[in-house]
Scaffold this motif. Structure first.
Motif, PDB file in Angstrom:
ATOM      1  N   SER A  17      -8.687 -10.728 -26.440  1.00  0.00           N
ATOM      2  CA  SER A  17      -9.897 -11.549 -26.466  1.00  0.00           C
ATOM      3  C   SER A  17      -9.829 -12.675 -27.496  1.00  0.00           C
ATOM      4  N   ARG A  18      -9.006 -12.479 -28.514  1.00  0.00           N
ATOM      5  CA  ARG A  18      -8.889 -13.521 -29.539  1.00  0.00           C
ATOM      6  C   ARG A  18      -7.515 -13.444 -30.186  1.00  0.00           C
ATOM      7  N   LEU A  19      -6.875 -14.614 -30.342  1.00  0.00           N
ATOM      8  CA  LEU A  19      -5.553 -14.688 -30.965  1.00  0.00           C
ATOM      9  C   LEU A  19      -5.562 -15.853 -31.945  1.00  0.00           C
ATOM     10  N   ASP A  20      -5.192 -15.566 -33.220  1.00  0.00           N
ATOM     11  CA  ASP A  20      -5.102 -16.646 -34.202  1.00  0.00           C
ATOM     12  C   ASP A  20      -3.657 -16.762 -34.687  1.00  0.00           C
ATOM     13  N   THR A  21      -3.440 -17.613 -35.672  1.00  0.00           N
ATOM     14  CA  THR A  21      -2.065 -17.857 -36.128  1.00  0.00           C
ATOM     15  C   THR A  21      -1.431 -16.616 -36.745  1.00  0.00           C
ATOM     16  N   ALA A  22      -2.239 -15.760 -37.382  1.00  0.00           N
ATOM     17  CA  ALA A  22      -1.677 -14.525 -37.942  1.00  0.00           C
ATOM     18  C   ALA A  22      -1.163 -13.623 -36.830  1.00  0.00           C
ATOM     19  N   GLY A  23      -1.918 -13.488 -35.751  1.00  0.00           N
ATOM     20  CA  GLY A  23      -1.457 -12.695 -34.625  1.00  0.00           C
ATOM     21  C   GLY A  23      -0.252 -13.312 -33.958  1.00  0.00           C
ATOM     22  N   ALA A  24      -0.235 -14.650 -33.836  1.00  0.00           N
ATOM     23  CA  ALA A  24       0.927 -15.321 -33.251  1.00  0.00           C
ATOM     24  C   ALA A  24       2.160 -15.113 -34.115  1.00  0.00           C
ATOM     25  N   TRP A  25       1.961 -15.153 -35.436  1.00  0.00           N
ATOM     26  CA  TRP A  25       3.098 -14.893 -36.330  1.00  0.00           C
ATOM     27  C   TRP A  25       3.626 -13.475 -36.139  1.00  0.00           C
ATOM     28  N   MET A  26       2.734 -12.487 -35.968  1.00  0.00           N
ATOM     29  CA  MET A  26       3.157 -11.107 -35.758  1.00  0.00           C
ATOM     30  C   MET A  26       3.976 -10.985 -34.475  1.00  0.00           C
ATOM     31  N   LEU A  27       3.505 -11.626 -33.397  1.00  0.00           N
ATOM     32  CA  LEU A  27       4.225 -11.546 -32.129  1.00  0.00           C
ATOM     33  C   LEU A  27       5.568 -12.268 -32.208  1.00  0.00           C
ATOM     34  N   THR A  28       5.604 -13.398 -32.902  1.00  0.00           N
ATOM     35  CA  THR A  28       6.869 -14.134 -33.046  1.00  0.00           C
ATOM     36  C   THR A  28       7.873 -13.339 -33.862  1.00  0.00           C
ATOM     37  N   THR A  29       7.401 -12.703 -34.922  1.00  0.00           N
ATOM     38  CA  THR A  29       8.295 -11.866 -35.732  1.00  0.00           C
ATOM     39  C   THR A  29       8.784 -10.672 -34.919  1.00  0.00           C
ATOM     40  N   PHE A  30       7.892 -10.088 -34.108  1.00  0.00           N
ATOM     41  CA  PHE A  30       8.268  -8.981 -33.229  1.00  0.00           C
ATOM     42  C   PHE A  30       9.337  -9.426 -32.245  1.00  0.00           C
ATOM     43  N   ARG A  31       9.152 -10.604 -31.651  1.00  0.00           N
ATOM     44  CA  ARG A  31      10.144 -11.139 -30.705  1.00  0.00           C
ATOM     45  C   ARG A  31      11.507 -11.320 -31.398  1.00  0.00           C
ATOM     46  N   ASN A  32      11.501 -11.912 -32.587  1.00  0.00           N
ATOM     47  CA  ASN A  32      12.764 -12.152 -33.288  1.00  0.00           C
ATOM     48  C   ASN A  32      13.489 -10.853 -33.600  1.00  0.00           C
ATOM     49  N   ARG A  33      12.723  -9.801 -33.956  1.00  0.00           N
ATOM     50  CA  ARG A  33      13.360  -8.519 -34.273  1.00  0.00           C
ATOM     51  C   ARG A  33      13.974  -7.891 -33.036  1.00  0.00           C
ATOM     52  N   ILE A  34      13.257  -7.922 -31.924  1.00  0.00           N
ATOM     53  CA  ILE A  34      13.782  -7.316 -30.694  1.00  0.00           C
ATOM     54  C   ILE A  34      15.013  -8.071 -30.204  1.00  0.00           C
ATOM     55  N   GLU A  35      14.934  -9.405 -30.198  1.00  0.00           N
ATOM     56  CA  GLU A  35      16.075 -10.188 -29.714  1.00  0.00           C
ATOM     57  C   GLU A  35      17.261 -10.085 -30.652  1.00  0.00           C
ATOM     58  N   ALA A  36      17.015  -9.928 -31.966  1.00  0.00           N
ATOM     59  CA  ALA A  36      18.129  -9.761 -32.902  1.00  0.00           C
ATOM     60  C   ALA A  36      18.856  -8.445 -32.676  1.00  0.00           C
ATOM     61  N   ASP A  37      18.136  -7.429 -32.142  1.00  0.00           N
ATOM     62  CA  ASP A  37      18.763  -6.142 -31.844  1.00  0.00           C
ATOM     63  C   ASP A  37      19.442  -6.127 -30.480  1.00  0.00           C
ATOM     64  N   GLY A  38      19.387  -7.252 -29.752  1.00  0.00           N
ATOM     65  CA  GLY A  38      20.120  -7.361 -28.497  1.00  0.00           C
ATOM     66  C   GLY A  38      19.320  -7.075 -27.244  1.00  0.00           C
ATOM     67  N   ALA A  39      18.015  -6.825 -27.353  1.00  0.00           N
ATOM     68  CA  ALA A  39      17.191  -6.546 -26.166  1.00  0.00           C
ATOM     69  C   ALA A  39      16.439  -7.812 -25.755  1.00  0.00           C
ATOM     70  N   THR A  40      15.973  -7.810 -24.514  1.00  0.00           N
ATOM     71  CA  THR A  40      15.201  -8.952 -24.020  1.00  0.00           C
ATOM     72  C   THR A  40      13.725  -8.765 -24.342  1.00  0.00           C
ATOM     73  N   PHE A  41      13.020  -9.898 -24.451  1.00  0.00           N
ATOM     74  CA  PHE A  41      11.612  -9.875 -24.839  1.00  0.00           C
ATOM     75  C   PHE A  41      10.871 -10.890 -23.980  1.00  0.00           C
ATOM     76  N   ALA A  42       9.707 -10.499 -23.472  1.00  0.00           N
ATOM     77  CA  ALA A  42       8.913 -11.406 -22.640  1.00  0.00           C
ATOM     78  C   ALA A  42       7.443 -11.183 -22.909  1.00  0.00           C
ATOM     79  N   ILE A  43       6.664 -12.265 -22.825  1.00  0.00           N
ATOM     80  CA  ILE A  43       5.203 -12.212 -22.972  1.00  0.00           C
ATOM     81  C   ILE A  43       4.597 -12.588 -21.622  1.00  0.00           C
ATOM     82  N   ILE A  44       3.714 -11.732 -21.099  1.00  0.00           N
ATOM     83  CA  ILE A  44       3.132 -11.952 -19.782  1.00  0.00           C
ATOM     84  C   ILE A  44       1.612 -12.030 -19.882  1.00  0.00           C
ATOM     85  N   ASN A  45       1.026 -12.649 -18.873  1.00  0.00           N
ATOM     86  CA  ASN A  45      -0.437 -12.742 -18.736  1.00  0.00           C
ATOM     87  C   ASN A  45      -1.099 -13.411 -19.935  1.00  0.00           C
ATOM     88  N   ALA A  46      -0.406 -14.341 -20.567  1.00  0.00           N
ATOM     89  CA  ALA A  46      -0.982 -15.062 -21.701  1.00  0.00           C
ATOM     90  C   ALA A  46      -1.674 -16.318 -21.196  1.00  0.00           C
TER      91      ALA A  46
END
Length: 377
Positions: free
Chosen positions: A56-85
């Motif tokens: 229902s609400r996304l701000d820069t702190a939440g976007a930073w959390m998701l971006t950091t999450f993406r970087n960690r998953i991709e650094a470990d060699g797995a694929t990452f995707a965001i849907i229904n945004a």
């Protein structure tokens, strides 16, 4: 920005070979800490999809959390995707991802003969340039000193008296105490060793030669280097940071005459005096300990000192004082002129000046020792 009121939640659903992370409610700075703790448990064992359809609400702190999450998953060699945004969420995530700092890995140069030679050559070149710069400042001081002798009106006598007080008078207590304790230690350690051979009386010769020839002026110079080289660098460097030196040049004043000559000349005048004070304090401390520990009376100590100690030892010690003073003064003034327009540079150059001055004094003392030994003095 996506808006709403519900609190953020995380649901993880494993679907075959992938993990579906469903976020709902607010993903903002108020909920990002709790959400981050839950997301941190998700591993990159399989592809990860993040569903933002119920957010229902996304701000820069939440976007930073998701971006950091993406970087960690991709650094470990797995694929990452965001849907229904939503389009607003996609735009915010893209802006945050572009603003994330990139970690630059330091280039690892292999250790080869060429790299070793390059490092040695670079250090030699830097050291040579530094020595040439110090030589230039020494020549600048001597030329300006000669100029003030020809034009006495340019000489700043008040500044000289002030720096004599700062360099010499205020250093007397610490120099005298240091030399006194050194004399006590020499007498105590010497008596312990010489007592084994019944030669306690030679502790007087040990104290006299050690203090008059080497330790008195060397330790005094080290103390003066620590307190004076740093003071010169800090005062000149702070003036350079505030552009006062540029203002001097604008007013037609020579910074070398105003700043360098009084400081270095004060050292040249006061260091031999401090050396004499250190010699007297060291001998007094040694005599006191010899009287307490070896029952060598002050009269016997004085007689042995006069009979067994050559005046050459005093001369050898005091001859070093002007050279040490020039080294300390030139190093301190040079370091002050290298300060840039920030406090970090001032602290770094002050520390470098102290280390360089002490090292140079010790090297010069070693050279003097070899020189006088070769002359048989």
């Amino acid at each position: 920005m996506v808006t709403g009121d519900a609190a953020g939640t995380v649901d993880v659903v494993s679907e075959g070979d992938s993990n579906l992370v469903a976020l709902s409610g607010e993903v903002t700075i108020r909920t990002v800490t709790a959400l981050s703790e839950k997301i941190a448990r998700i591993t990159a064992e399989c592809p990860v999809e993040v569903d933002l359809g119920d957010v229902s609400r996304l701000d820069t702190a939440g976007a930073w959390m998701l971006t950091t999450f993406r970087n960690r998953i991709e650094a470990d060699g797995a694929t990452f995707a965001i849907i229904n945004a939503s389009s607003e969420a996609d735009s915010l995530l893209e802006s945050v991802a572009e603003s994330m700092p990139e970690v630059e890995e330091a280039a690892q140069n292999p250790t080869t003969l060429v790299s070793i030679l390059e490092t040695v050559g670079q250090g030699t070149s830097n050291g040579t340039r530094f020595l040439l710069a110090l030589t230039g400042y020494l020549g600048m001081f001597l030329s300006r000193l000669f100029r003030t002798l020809l034009h006495p009106k340019e000489f700043r006598f008040t500044s000289l008296v002030h720096h004599c007080q700062e360099v010499g008078l205020k250093a007397v207590p610490i120099v005298a105490l240091m030399a006194f304790l050194i004399g006590v230690v020499l007498a105590f350690q010497g008596s312990t060793q010489l007592r084994q051979f019944g030669a306690e009386v030679f502790v007087v010769d040990l104290i006299a030669i050690s203090i008059l020839r080497e330790l008195g002026i060397l330790l005094t110079s080290i103390i003066v280097a620590g307190r004076t080289a740093s003071a010169f660098t800090a005062s000149i460097g702070s003036m350079k940071m505030r552009e006062e030196i540029d203002a001097m040049r604008t007013l037609g004043l020579d910074p070398a005459i105003v700043l360098f000559v009084p400081r270095i000349l004060a050292l040249l005048l006061m260091l031999p005096i401090l050396g004499l004070i250190a010699n007297l304090s060291g001998l007094f401390g040694g005599a006191l300990m010899a009287w307490i520990d070896l029952d060598i009376s002050p009269q016997m100590f004085r007689t042995r000192l006069i009979e067994g100690t050559d005046i050459d030892h005093v001369i050898v010690g005091l001859v070093k004082a002007p050279v040490f003073a020039l080294i300390i003064g030139v190093v301190g003034c040079h370091a002050g002129m290298q300060v840039e327009s920030n406090a970090e540079s001032l602290g770094r150059m002050t520390s470098n000046a102290v280390v360089t001055a002490i090292f140079a004094v010790i090297v010069a003392d070693a050279i003097f020792s070899v020189f006088f030994a070769s002359l048989g003095i």
